[in-house]
Write a protein that holds these residues in place. Structure first.
Motif, PDB file in Angstrom:
ATOM      1  N   MET A 170       0.829  -1.202   0.000  1.00  9.26           N
ATOM      2  CA  MET A 170       0.000   0.000   0.000  1.00  9.26           C
ATOM      3  C   MET A 170       0.862   1.250   0.000  1.00  9.26           C
ATOM      4  O   MET A 170       0.381   2.342   0.251  1.00  9.26           O
ATOM      5  CB  MET A 170      -0.884   0.016   1.258  1.00  9.26           C
ATOM      6  CG  MET A 170      -1.894  -1.088   1.297  1.00  9.26           C
ATOM      7  SD  MET A 170      -3.444  -0.503   0.620  1.00  9.26           S
ATOM      8  CE  MET A 170      -4.329  -2.034   0.415  1.00  9.26           C
ATOM      9  N   ASP A 171       2.163   1.096  -0.229  1.00  7.10           N
ATOM     10  CA  ASP A 171       3.058   2.228  -0.037  1.00  7.10           C
ATOM     11  C   ASP A 171       3.195   3.109  -1.266  1.00  7.10           C
ATOM     12  O   ASP A 171       3.432   4.298  -1.160  1.00  7.10           O
ATOM     13  CB  ASP A 171       4.454   1.731   0.385  1.00  7.10           C
ATOM     14  CG  ASP A 171       4.394   1.090   1.751  1.00  7.10           C
ATOM     15  OD1 ASP A 171       3.454   1.422   2.503  1.00  7.10           O
ATOM     16  OD2 ASP A 171       5.264   0.257   2.064  1.00  7.10           O
ATOM     17  N   GLY A 172       3.051   2.542  -2.465  1.00  9.96           N
ATOM     18  CA  GLY A 172       3.257   3.341  -3.663  1.00  9.96           C
ATOM     19  C   GLY A 172       1.983   4.058  -4.070  1.00  9.96           C
ATOM     20  O   GLY A 172       1.126   4.367  -3.251  1.00  9.96           O
ATOM     21  N   GLY A 173       1.875   4.312  -5.361  1.00  6.36           N
ATOM     22  CA  GLY A 173       0.692   4.982  -5.878  1.00  6.36           C
ATOM     23  C   GLY A 173      -0.465   4.036  -6.126  1.00  6.36           C
ATOM     24  O   GLY A 173      -1.487   4.428  -6.664  1.00  6.36           O
ATOM     25  N   LEU A 174      -0.282   2.771  -5.758  1.00  4.19           N
ATOM     26  CA  LEU A 174      -1.309   1.758  -5.991  1.00  4.19           C
ATOM     27  C   LEU A 174      -1.672   1.106  -4.674  1.00  4.19           C
ATOM     28  O   LEU A 174      -0.859   1.026  -3.766  1.00  4.19           O
ATOM     29  CB  LEU A 174      -0.767   0.653  -6.909  1.00  4.19           C
ATOM     30  CG  LEU A 174      -0.562   0.907  -8.393  1.00  4.19           C
ATOM     31  CD1 LEU A 174       0.082  -0.304  -9.031  1.00  4.19           C
ATOM     32  CD2 LEU A 174      -1.891   1.211  -9.062  1.00  4.19           C
ATOM     33  N   ARG A 175      -2.894   0.587  -4.598  1.00  4.62           N
ATOM     34  CA  ARG A 175      -3.200  -0.387  -3.559  1.00  4.62           C
ATOM     35  C   ARG A 175      -3.066  -1.725  -4.268  1.00  4.62           C
ATOM     36  O   ARG A 175      -3.896  -2.071  -5.096  1.00  4.62           O
ATOM     37  CB  ARG A 175      -4.628  -0.186  -3.038  1.00  4.62           C
ATOM     38  CG  ARG A 175      -4.796   1.113  -2.258  1.00  4.62           C
ATOM     39  CD  ARG A 175      -6.237   1.328  -1.865  1.00  4.62           C
ATOM     40  NE  ARG A 175      -7.057   1.709  -3.008  1.00  4.62           N
ATOM     41  CZ  ARG A 175      -8.394   1.683  -3.012  1.00  4.62           C
ATOM     42  NH1 ARG A 175      -9.046   1.283  -1.945  1.00  4.62           N
ATOM     43  NH2 ARG A 175      -9.071   2.062  -4.078  1.00  4.62           N
ATOM     44  N   ARG A 176      -1.984  -2.450  -3.945  1.00  2.00           N
ATOM     45  CA  ARG A 176      -1.654  -3.605  -4.772  1.00  2.00           C
ATOM     46  C   ARG A 176      -1.664  -4.886  -3.946  1.00  2.00           C
ATOM     47  O   ARG A 176      -1.020  -4.957  -2.902  1.00  2.00           O
ATOM     48  CB  ARG A 176      -0.266  -3.382  -5.381  1.00  2.00           C
ATOM     49  CG  ARG A 176       0.262  -4.525  -6.203  1.00  2.00           C
ATOM     50  CD  ARG A 176       1.453  -4.033  -7.040  1.00  2.00           C
ATOM     51  NE  ARG A 176       1.995  -5.127  -7.821  1.00  2.00           N
ATOM     52  CZ  ARG A 176       3.137  -5.763  -7.517  1.00  2.00           C
ATOM     53  NH1 ARG A 176       3.838  -5.393  -6.459  1.00  2.00           N
ATOM     54  NH2 ARG A 176       3.565  -6.753  -8.271  1.00  2.00           N
ATOM     55  N   VAL A 177      -2.407  -5.870  -4.414  1.00  2.00           N
ATOM     56  CA  VAL A 177      -2.429  -7.190  -3.775  1.00  2.00           C
ATOM     57  C   VAL A 177      -1.834  -8.172  -4.772  1.00  2.00           C
ATOM     58  O   VAL A 177      -2.232  -8.194  -5.930  1.00  2.00           O
ATOM     59  CB  VAL A 177      -3.875  -7.618  -3.431  1.00  2.00           C
ATOM     60  CG1 VAL A 177      -3.891  -9.039  -2.900  1.00  2.00           C
ATOM     61  CG2 VAL A 177      -4.481  -6.660  -2.419  1.00  2.00           C
ATOM     62  N   VAL A 178      -0.841  -8.939  -4.337  1.00  2.00           N
ATOM     63  CA  VAL A 178      -0.285  -9.973  -5.201  1.00  2.00           C
ATOM     64  C   VAL A 178      -0.785 -11.308  -4.691  1.00  2.00           C
ATOM     65  O   VAL A 178      -0.501 -11.689  -3.558  1.00  2.00           O
ATOM     66  CB  VAL A 178       1.258  -9.944  -5.189  1.00  2.00           C
ATOM     67  CG1 VAL A 178       1.808 -11.038  -6.106  1.00  2.00           C
ATOM     68  CG2 VAL A 178       1.763  -8.576  -5.615  1.00  2.00           C
ATOM     69  N   LEU A 179      -1.554 -12.010  -5.521  1.00  2.00           N
ATOM     70  CA  LEU A 179      -2.088 -13.302  -5.107  1.00  2.00           C
ATOM     71  C   LEU A 179      -1.013 -14.351  -5.330  1.00  2.00           C
ATOM     72  O   LEU A 179      -0.695 -14.713  -6.456  1.00  2.00           O
ATOM     73  CB  LEU A 179      -3.356 -13.631  -5.903  1.00  2.00           C
ATOM     74  CG  LEU A 179      -4.034 -14.950  -5.531  1.00  2.00           C
ATOM     75  CD1 LEU A 179      -4.406 -14.984  -4.058  1.00  2.00           C
ATOM     76  CD2 LEU A 179      -5.261 -15.185  -6.400  1.00  2.00           C
ATOM     77  N   ALA A 180      -0.425 -14.851  -4.231  1.00  2.00           N
ATOM     78  CA  ALA A 180       0.693 -15.794  -4.345  1.00  2.00           C
ATOM     79  C   ALA A 180       0.190 -17.215  -4.546  1.00  2.00           C
ATOM     80  O   ALA A 180       0.861 -18.031  -5.168  1.00  2.00           O
ATOM     81  CB  ALA A 180       1.555 -15.717  -3.091  1.00  2.00           C
ATOM     82  N   ASP A 199      -2.622  -8.623  -8.655  1.00  2.00           N
ATOM     83  CA  ASP A 199      -1.729  -9.189  -9.663  1.00  2.00           C
ATOM     84  C   ASP A 199      -1.655 -10.696  -9.531  1.00  2.00           C
ATOM     85  O   ASP A 199      -1.560 -11.234  -8.427  1.00  2.00           O
ATOM     86  CB  ASP A 199      -0.315  -8.602  -9.516  1.00  2.00           C
ATOM     87  CG  ASP A 199      -0.247  -7.173 -10.028  1.00  2.00           C
ATOM     88  OD1 ASP A 199      -1.146  -6.792 -10.802  1.00  2.00           O
ATOM     89  OD2 ASP A 199       0.690  -6.439  -9.660  1.00  2.00           O
ATOM     90  N   THR A 200      -1.674 -11.387 -10.680  1.00  2.00           N
ATOM     91  CA  THR A 200      -1.373 -12.817 -10.741  1.00  2.00           C
ATOM     92  C   THR A 200      -0.340 -12.972 -11.851  1.00  2.00           C
ATOM     93  O   THR A 200      -0.097 -12.015 -12.590  1.00  2.00           O
ATOM     94  CB  THR A 200      -2.627 -13.657 -11.086  1.00  2.00           C
ATOM     95  OG1 THR A 200      -2.942 -13.485 -12.460  1.00  2.00           O
ATOM     96  CG2 THR A 200      -3.818 -13.294 -10.224  1.00  2.00           C
TER      97      THR A 200
END
Lengths: 352, 185
Positions: A170-180, A199-200
């Protein structure tokens, strides 16, 4: 020469108690291993075979070194070569080997971090028998049999299905979830101006104000949208497509399959339920397997039976007992962690 | 688990370590393994190893002792999982056979033991060498076929196979030596 080329012409059996104890010098052992590799390669010429014979004949050390090759071949390799399906077995062994290596790597990495006091040792959680390495280092994870809910920093909620893991940035310009690994249900929070993406390996999903599930499948990603809409951008060639509420679709790195109406049962796992509406037994067992840390095997002759009903995911034993009733199958436990689902034996005719 | 260091004032005996940490280690293992019996076995085994081979520098604190025990137990879990997964690989292979295929218990034990042994040896090799060996020596594929699958030359495949075979021969030599030592009066 007949049979396995490497085995011809050498004395059978274990290495003899030798004139002097211990194996021959290292370089001779090495040479014997090289001969073995040449002989099983399928590329040895007649001249090379003759050279090998001459090598064997030229010194007792050579014959002793070769006896070790023999002994490994007979004791360890032959039982595997003669097993019913060596290729399948080798394939499974390769998978086990890869998982063992991954676990060791993770152990080493975590050990190194722990040494610096950065991580401590509390981060381990239960992982499935099959190993789920990505989840060991992920920010959020749910083990086998767990369904877990998390609230993210921006107020969005995510539910991780069993045997699933995700990283959140959540630190950059995106709220980003990477599905591992596994499957995630996302309910995004409005009001944060930053885009929310999942992201996948197959691509990036951008939430357009929404509630949706994403699931990793081998080589593909499955998406179902319940509210709002989600934009897909594939990783390979940036094909874009928008999936609206009430639709679901799968995509690979280069293409998005046609969307279909959403199956409401797909969301039910977040409540701890599996809703089966005309699913095959195979599909249900596949799903339940994600909640069971052991192995569930399914006899092929019952795999296609259709099942209707709602099954509790947090209680796999209960679910299986209900399933046995619903599909009229029999459960057997050959090992404590192994459940076998089979056809019921035919009823014994009453004695007259 | 509290994060305070709990210093030991003098080097702790194994008995004291057992009192302090055994129950904790068993619980920790049970969480990892999901099985009380396995957890109890491994916890015992961990303390046995601690008796046979004490930690090189001893422990200054409970926290340190726990970190050490945990690292040891983690390694044991990895080993146990591998054993179990190999059993499962074998059972899966069996399950894929026609229903009337039923090797004897002895035959099965021989195959399983061979699998465990080879898995232990292969895990010490580079992954490609391990794969090349399985494909050549177990599946009977030619070096050219293996090379195509792994994306290396058949020359390289031969090198991998020789490397793996040498490792197996060395293990065999060690076993033979140990057997001879035992047989000696």
């Amino acid at each position: 020469m007949s049979g396995s080329p490497a085995m011809a012409a050498a004395p059978a059996g274990r290495p003899q108690r030798a004139d002097d104890a211990g194996p021959p010098p290292h370089d001779i052992m090495e040479r014997a291993a090289q001969w073995y590799a040449l002989l099983v390669s399928g590329e040895a010429s007649a001249a090379e075979r003759a050279q090998w014979q001459a090598w064997l004949a030229s010194h007792p050390h050579h014959r002793r070194a070769w006896a070790y090759v023999e002994s490994v071949s007979q004791r360890v390799l032959a039982p595997l070569q003669n097993s019913p399906d060596p290729r399948l077995l080798a394939d499974r062994m390769r998978a086990v080997d890869a998982r063992t290596r991954a676990r060791r790597r993770a152990l080493a990495a975590i050990g190194a971090l722990a040494g610096t006091g950065l991580l401590g040792w509390a981060g381990w959680s239960r992982t499935p028998l099959g190993g789920l390495m990505a989840s060991w280092t992920a920010d959020y994870r749910a083990g086998v049999g767990d369904i877990r809910a998390f609230t993210l920093q921006d107020g969005s909620r995510i539910w991780l299905n069993a045997a699933s893991a995700a990283d959140v940035d959540m630190d950059g310009g995106l709220r980003r979830v990477v599905l591992a690994a596994g499957e995630i249900l996302v309910s995004t929070r409005h009001g944060d101006p930053r885009p929310f993406v999942v992201d996948t390996p197959q691509g990036r999903l951008r939430a357009l104000g929404t509630r949706f599930t994403v699931r990793r499948e081998p080589g593909r990603t499955f998406l179902a949208v319940y509210e709002g809409a989600v934009e897909i951008r594939t990783a390979g060639n940036a094909t874009a497509g928008v999936i609206p509420a009430g639709r679901q679709a799968r995509f690979g790195p280069d293409r998005i399959d046609a969307a279909a109406p959403v199956d409401p049962a797909r969301e039910a796992w977040a409540r701890g339920e599996l809703i089966a509406w005309d699913l095959s037994l195979a599909e249900i067992v596949d799903e339940l397997g994600r909640y069971y840390p052991g192995h569930i095997s399914l006899a092929p002759d019952v795999a296609q039976r259709r099942v209707f009903g709602t099954f509790p995911l947090r209680d796999v034993d209960g679910a299986l007992a209900m399933l046995a009733e619903a599909a009229s199958v029999r459960l057997r436990r050959p090992l404590p962690w192994w459940i076998s689902i089979e056809a019921r034996p035919a009823a014994v005719p009453p004695r007259s | 688990m509290s994060a305070s260091p709990f210093p030991y004032l003098s080097p702790p005996s194994v008995g004291l370590l057992y009192t302090d940490h055994h129950a904790w280690l068993r619980t920790w293992l049970q969480r990892r393994l999901g099985n009380a019996a396995d957890a109890a076995d491994l916890a015992h085994e961990a303390f046995l190893r601690l008796i046979l081979k004490p930690a090189p520098h001893g422990f200054d604190s409970k926290l340190e002792a726990r970190a050490y025990l945990r690292a040891m137990a983690q390694g044991m879990c990895i080993y146990l999982w591998r054993r179990r997964e190999i059993e499962q690989a074998w059972l899966d292979t069996l399950a894929a056979q026609p229903a009337d295929f039923a090797p004897s218990a002895e035959r099965q034990a021989i195959v399983l033991e061979a699998l465990q042994e080879i898995a232990a040896l292969l895990s010490e090799l580079p992954p490609k060498a391990a794969q090349a060996f399985l494909m050549s020596a177990v599946c009977g594929m030619t070096a050219a076929e293996v090379g195509q699958e792994l994306g290396v030359s058949s020359r390289m495949v031969r090198k991998y196979v020789a490397q793996a075979m040498l490792r197996c021969m060395q293990a065999q030599a060690m076993q033979t030596a140990a057997a001879l030592r035992q047989a000696a009066p």
